[in-house]
Design an enzyme around this catalytic site. Structure first.
Site, PDB file in Angstrom:
ATOM      1  CD  GLU A  59      -9.586  -1.989   9.522  1.00 24.88           C
ATOM      2  OE1 GLU A  59      -9.234  -2.375  10.656  1.00 24.88           O
ATOM      3  OE2 GLU A  59      -8.930  -2.250   8.490  1.00 24.88           O
ATOM      4  CG  HIS A 217      10.964  -5.897  -2.788  1.00 26.91           C
ATOM      5  ND1 HIS A 217      10.756  -7.106  -2.173  1.00 26.91           N
ATOM      6  CD2 HIS A 217      10.003  -5.806  -3.761  1.00 26.91           C
ATOM      7  CE1 HIS A 217       9.726  -7.721  -2.720  1.00 26.91           C
ATOM      8  NE2 HIS A 217       9.248  -6.962  -3.693  1.00 26.91           N
TER       9      HIS A 217
END
Length: 303
Positions: A59, A217
């Site tokens: 991160e 999807h």
């Protein structure tokens, strides 16, 4: 060489933005979104975090690199505006590049500080895709500047409308794919083309919502492949004399096949991270090529 510095800087920035996008996918896939806690831009309240946890490293690296690339994008936009303002698309792309990198950053910061729902988080990837496309196309303009044979094509209104329709639809498919990731619906189906052994899976398992997202999807992606096939056939039959359309239509069709293969392989491999990153990479490159094709067909009489 005309715009040599700008060309080099554009290539570096484009590669850097692609890394940002892949880092974002890595953060999501490894569950590292909270790797710096709920503080931004600091990480656990520190400029350089003391934690050596994998999630923190992923991160923090994403935040640091994104910040650096934000500055690069701003420099590229200003530089392009000064050197390429005589080209029709420059100012629009420069504004898009800056606005979307800012939007991307604000969304990422908001997700950390206040939290966001899956809909907004999925949009974050779509914003990143547009941001990369704008930067890449600015770089392409730097290479086109000064050439006597600037790409200029003449196509029918029907073809132009179809290509832009496919461009918009491809963005929606990108969004549904990101939404699958953020709703935890990636592995609700244990196979392909069947989902849990049937074409229409049992919705009474407590995972009805995730199953619905996954099936939407899948259907959207299959339709997209068909649309690209139609675009390829149409281009070959009517507009193959234009290399940018001919090779572009071939590229997007091949990329959508690679995209599909990477997406399917996620269900069958032990470590799904590599195919997941390929999945993100190919759809981004595909969207950028399609955007360039769209830019080209809006030109009338060159510059």
């Amino acid at each position: 060489m005309l715009n040599k510095g700008l060309k080099t800087f554009g290539i570096v920035t484009s590669i850097g933005m692609l890394i940002v996008l892949l880092q974002g996918a890595l953060v999501t896939k490894t569950g590292s979104a909270e790797g710096c806690g709920a503080t931004w831009p600091l990480c656990y309240g520190q400029l350089i975090p003391e934690s050596s946890a994998k999630e923190t490293i992923i991160e923090y690296s994403h935040r640091a690199w994104s910040g650096l690339m934000g500055m690069f994008v701003f420099i590229l936009a200003v530089w392009s505006w000064k050197k390429l303002s005589h080209l029709r698309e420059t100012k629009f792309l420069a504004l898009m590049a800056v606005l979307f990198i800012l939007f991307q950053g604000f969304m990422g910061a908001g997700a950390v500080i206040w939290g966001n729902n899956d809909i907004v988080l999925a949009l974050h990837f779509g914003i990143s895709t547009i941001s990369f496309a704008a930067v890449a196309l600015l770089t392409v303009l730097a290479f086109e500047d000064g050439k006597s044979s600037v790409t200029n094509v003449q196509v029918s209104k029907a073809y132009r409308n179809y290509l832009f329709g496919v461009l918009v639809y491809s963005y929606l498919v990108i969004y549904t794919g990101a939404y699958v990731k953020h709703t935890g619906a990636t592995h609700v189906c244990n196979g392909f083309p069947l989902c849990n052994g049937s074409f229409i899976p049992d919705m009474g398992s407590g995972l009805a919502y995730q199953l619905s997202i996954q099936m939407i999807h899948r259907a959207a992606a299959m339709v997209l492949a068909v649309l690209f096939l139609v675009l390829l056939i149409w281009t070959i039959r009517r507009f193959r004399r234009y290399p940018v359309l001919f090779f572009g239509s071939i590229a997007v069709f091949l990329l959508v096949l690679v995209q599909a293969g990477a997406g399917i392989s996620i269900l069958f491999v032990d470590s799904y991270l590599p195919p997941a990153l390929v999945h993100s990479l190919t759809i981004t490159v595909l969207f950028t090529i399609l955007s360039y094709m769209g830019m080209v067909i809006t030109r009338r009489n060159g510059y």
